[in-house]
Design an enzyme around this catalytic site. Structure first.
Site, mmCIF file in Angstrom:
data_model
loop_
_atom_site.group_PDB
_atom_site.id
_atom_site.type_symbol
_atom_site.label_atom_id
_atom_site.label_comp_id
_atom_site.label_asym_id
_atom_site.label_seq_id
_atom_site.Cartn_x
_atom_site.Cartn_y
_atom_site.Cartn_z
ATOM 1 N N MET A 27 -7.855 -28.791 46.626
ATOM 2 C CA MET A 27 -6.886 -28.027 45.835
ATOM 3 C C MET A 27 -6.093 -28.978 44.938
ATOM 4 O O MET A 27 -5.024 -28.610 44.413
ATOM 5 C CB MET A 27 -5.961 -27.227 46.751
ATOM 6 C CG MET A 27 -6.735 -26.203 47.575
ATOM 7 S SD MET A 27 -5.793 -24.745 48.003
ATOM 8 C CE MET A 27 -4.500 -25.474 48.968
ATOM 9 N N HIS A 31 -5.081 -37.476 46.907
ATOM 10 C CA HIS A 31 -4.539 -38.641 47.605
ATOM 11 C C HIS A 31 -5.674 -39.319 48.371
ATOM 12 O O HIS A 31 -6.831 -38.869 48.328
ATOM 13 C CB HIS A 31 -3.392 -38.231 48.539
ATOM 14 C CG HIS A 31 -3.736 -37.094 49.460
ATOM 15 N ND1 HIS A 31 -4.668 -37.209 50.476
ATOM 16 C CD2 HIS A 31 -3.303 -35.810 49.500
ATOM 17 C CE1 HIS A 31 -4.760 -36.053 51.121
ATOM 18 N NE2 HIS A 31 -3.955 -35.184 50.532
ATOM 19 N N HIS A 34 -8.252 -37.290 50.344
ATOM 20 C CA HIS A 34 -9.362 -36.742 49.556
ATOM 21 C C HIS A 34 -10.352 -37.842 49.185
ATOM 22 O O HIS A 34 -11.573 -37.645 49.248
ATOM 23 C CB HIS A 34 -8.842 -36.130 48.246
ATOM 24 C CG HIS A 34 -7.868 -35.001 48.426
ATOM 25 N ND1 HIS A 34 -6.552 -35.070 48.044
ATOM 26 C CD2 HIS A 34 -8.040 -33.754 48.943
ATOM 27 C CE1 HIS A 34 -5.948 -33.927 48.297
ATOM 28 N NE2 HIS A 34 -6.819 -33.107 48.857
ATOM 29 N N GLU A 145 -10.685 -33.672 59.046
ATOM 30 C CA GLU A 145 -10.295 -33.222 60.396
ATOM 31 C C GLU A 145 -8.806 -32.902 60.461
ATOM 32 O O GLU A 145 -8.345 -32.305 61.424
ATOM 33 C CB GLU A 145 -10.628 -34.303 61.429
ATOM 34 C CG GLU A 145 -12.115 -34.422 61.693
ATOM 35 C CD GLU A 145 -12.441 -35.486 62.721
ATOM 36 O OE1 GLU A 145 -11.522 -36.233 63.143
ATOM 37 O OE2 GLU A 145 -13.619 -35.591 63.088
ATOM 38 N N ASP A 147 -7.381 -30.713 58.873
ATOM 39 C CA ASP A 147 -7.375 -29.246 58.965
ATOM 40 C C ASP A 147 -8.483 -28.869 59.948
ATOM 41 O O ASP A 147 -9.525 -28.353 59.555
ATOM 42 C CB ASP A 147 -7.613 -28.649 57.574
ATOM 43 C CG ASP A 147 -6.563 -29.123 56.593
ATOM 44 O OD1 ASP A 147 -5.440 -28.632 56.678
ATOM 45 O OD2 ASP A 147 -6.854 -30.015 55.770
ATOM 46 N N GLN A 150 -9.750 -25.286 60.317
ATOM 47 C CA GLN A 150 -10.484 -24.956 59.082
ATOM 48 C C GLN A 150 -11.909 -25.508 59.155
ATOM 49 O O GLN A 150 -12.879 -24.807 58.862
ATOM 50 C CB GLN A 150 -9.739 -25.549 57.885
ATOM 51 C CG GLN A 150 -10.536 -25.585 56.600
ATOM 52 C CD GLN A 150 -9.695 -26.043 55.423
ATOM 53 O OE1 GLN A 150 -8.805 -25.351 54.978
ATOM 54 N NE2 GLN A 150 -9.978 -27.238 54.902
ATOM 55 N N SER A 183 -1.090 -33.185 50.229
ATOM 56 C CA SER A 183 -0.524 -32.965 48.885
ATOM 57 C C SER A 183 0.899 -32.452 48.992
ATOM 58 O O SER A 183 1.745 -32.755 48.155
ATOM 59 C CB SER A 183 -1.377 -31.954 48.120
ATOM 60 O OG SER A 183 -2.718 -32.379 48.114
ATOM 61 N N ARG A 184 1.174 -31.686 50.025
ATOM 62 C CA ARG A 184 2.511 -31.094 50.188
ATOM 63 C C ARG A 184 3.585 -32.137 50.514
ATOM 64 O O ARG A 184 4.769 -31.852 50.369
ATOM 65 C CB ARG A 184 2.498 -30.033 51.293
ATOM 66 C CG ARG A 184 1.818 -28.727 50.899
ATOM 67 C CD ARG A 184 2.030 -27.685 51.991
ATOM 68 N NE ARG A 184 1.564 -26.359 51.603
ATOM 69 C CZ ARG A 184 0.331 -25.922 51.802
ATOM 70 N NH1 ARG A 184 -0.563 -26.697 52.369
ATOM 71 N NH2 ARG A 184 -0.012 -24.696 51.428
HETATM 72 P P1 AMP Z 1 -6.786 -29.758 50.264
HETATM 73 O O1 AMP Z 1 -6.783 -30.265 48.851
HETATM 74 O O2 AMP Z 1 -5.480 -30.003 50.976
HETATM 75 O O3 AMP Z 1 -7.289 -28.359 50.393
HETATM 76 O O4 AMP Z 1 -7.817 -30.669 51.057
HETATM 77 C C1 AMP Z 1 -9.146 -30.818 50.631
HETATM 78 C C2 AMP Z 1 -9.910 -31.502 51.730
HETATM 79 O O5 AMP Z 1 -9.320 -32.774 52.011
HETATM 80 C C3 AMP Z 1 -9.894 -30.710 53.042
HETATM 81 O O6 AMP Z 1 -11.170 -30.805 53.660
HETATM 82 C C4 AMP Z 1 -8.846 -31.425 53.845
HETATM 83 O O7 AMP Z 1 -9.023 -31.320 55.250
HETATM 84 C C5 AMP Z 1 -9.069 -32.866 53.396
HETATM 85 N N1 AMP Z 1 -7.862 -33.668 53.652
HETATM 86 C C6 AMP Z 1 -6.588 -33.380 53.280
HETATM 87 N N2 AMP Z 1 -5.739 -34.322 53.752
HETATM 88 C C7 AMP Z 1 -6.493 -35.211 54.435
HETATM 89 C C8 AMP Z 1 -6.198 -36.407 55.163
HETATM 90 N N3 AMP Z 1 -4.963 -36.876 55.290
HETATM 91 N N4 AMP Z 1 -7.232 -37.077 55.732
HETATM 92 C C9 AMP Z 1 -8.508 -36.608 55.623
HETATM 93 N N5 AMP Z 1 -8.843 -35.497 54.952
HETATM 94 C C10 AMP Z 1 -7.851 -34.800 54.366
#
Ligand code: AMP
Length: 255
Positions: A27, A31, A34, A145, A147, A150, A183-184
């Site tokens: 999304m 960082h 990702h 992991e 999430d 998810q 991201s939050r």
């Molecule tokens: P998001 O943009 O938050 O929807 O995340 C996109 C993907 O990145 C999802 O599969 C998340 O689980 C993964 N993700 C987000 N934060 C982390 C993190 N700190 N470490 C590993 N994967 C992450």
């Protein structure tokens, strides 16, 4: 990096790709969490595709959707630096031509934890992930992991619908003080950021669960849930209006 913004363009382009494709749906507001997924995809495939799409249907609170951090110029520059091959940036209109009248609902695992506290979240998430997996036709897709619920649901959906893409889990990436990258996190002010570091610390502690919960609450967190299952300890907490989730593997992970 080739930036693709329409579904038609992507689908014709996809037909020309014959090598192994790795896919990372995101999304945005990217960082190192990702990028760790991107690095893994680059190691295991010939072509890496990242999508950025702030999926409206998975937000159960409209304010959370409106507050979701975005900076597409910054994300594009970072992905270019990382030598990503394709960035897919579809519009919400194109992703939901059907007005979200068709969706994917899981009825067991999706009802608890995040599903209980964020009604509709997993239906929105599974629906958009299915659309992306169908469009990208990747050999492997990478999920964090962080999430964990998810990831379990996506894996279950891929099995249930015989999707040809292999779903790969990737370790959670953390800041030096243990806070899982998200991201939050950019929404945390200095004091909230300091407080946030106690969340992973307590999650990793050997205290009994009820004591961890007490300590979190005494520090000022509101705890949605703190449970142990799937050989993990999983929690969701609030600092004021910012919600953080995290989980750790239970074996060998307690300090
Ligand atoms: P998001 O943009 O938050 O929807 O995340 C996109 C993907 O990145 C999802 O599969 C998340 O689980 C993964 N993700 C987000 N934060 C982390 C993190 N700190 N470490 C590993 N994967 C992450």
């Amino acid at each position: 990096m080739n930036i693709v913004t329409t579904i038609n363009e992507w689908q014709s382009l996809r037909q020309t790709l014959t090598k192994k494709v790795g896919f990372i749906p995101t999304m945005g507001y990217l960082h190192q969490g990702h990028f760790s997924l991107c690095e893994r995809a680059q190691q295991e495939n010939d072509i890496t595709v990242v999508s950025i799409f702030v999926n409206p249907t998975q937000f159960n609170q409209s304010q959370d959707f409106l507050n979701y951090p975005q900076n597409i110029e910054r994300d594009i520059a970072l992905l270019q630096e990382k030598h990503i091959d394709y960035l897919f940036l579809p519009t919400a209109k194109a992703m939901y031509e059907d007005q979200y009248s068709i969706c994917v609902t899981e009825t067991e695992l999706s009802q608890e934890l995040e599903g209980e506290y964020r009604p509709g979240h997993f239906t929105g998430m599974l629906t958009v992930v299915l659309k992306f997996l169908n469009l990208i036709q990747a050999d492997k897709a990478y999920f964090g992991e962080k999430d964990f619920q998810q990831y379990l649901l996506i894996k279950k959906m891929a099995q249930a619908f015989f999707l040809p893409t292999t779903i790969i889990p990737c370790k959670t990436i953390r800041m030096e003080d243990g806070l899982a990258l998200s991201s939050r996190n950019v929404r945390l002010n200095e004091n909230q950021r300091k407080l946030a570091s106690f969340f992973p610390k307590l999650l990793h502690s050997q205290l009994p669960l009820n004591e961890i919960k007490n300590q979190l609450e005494q520090l000022g967190f509101k705890v949605d849930y703190l449970v142990e299952k799937w050989q993990r300890r999983l929690a969701a907490v609030w600092i004021d209006d910012i919600r953080l989730i995290d989980n750790i593997e239970l074996r060998n992970n307690l300090v």
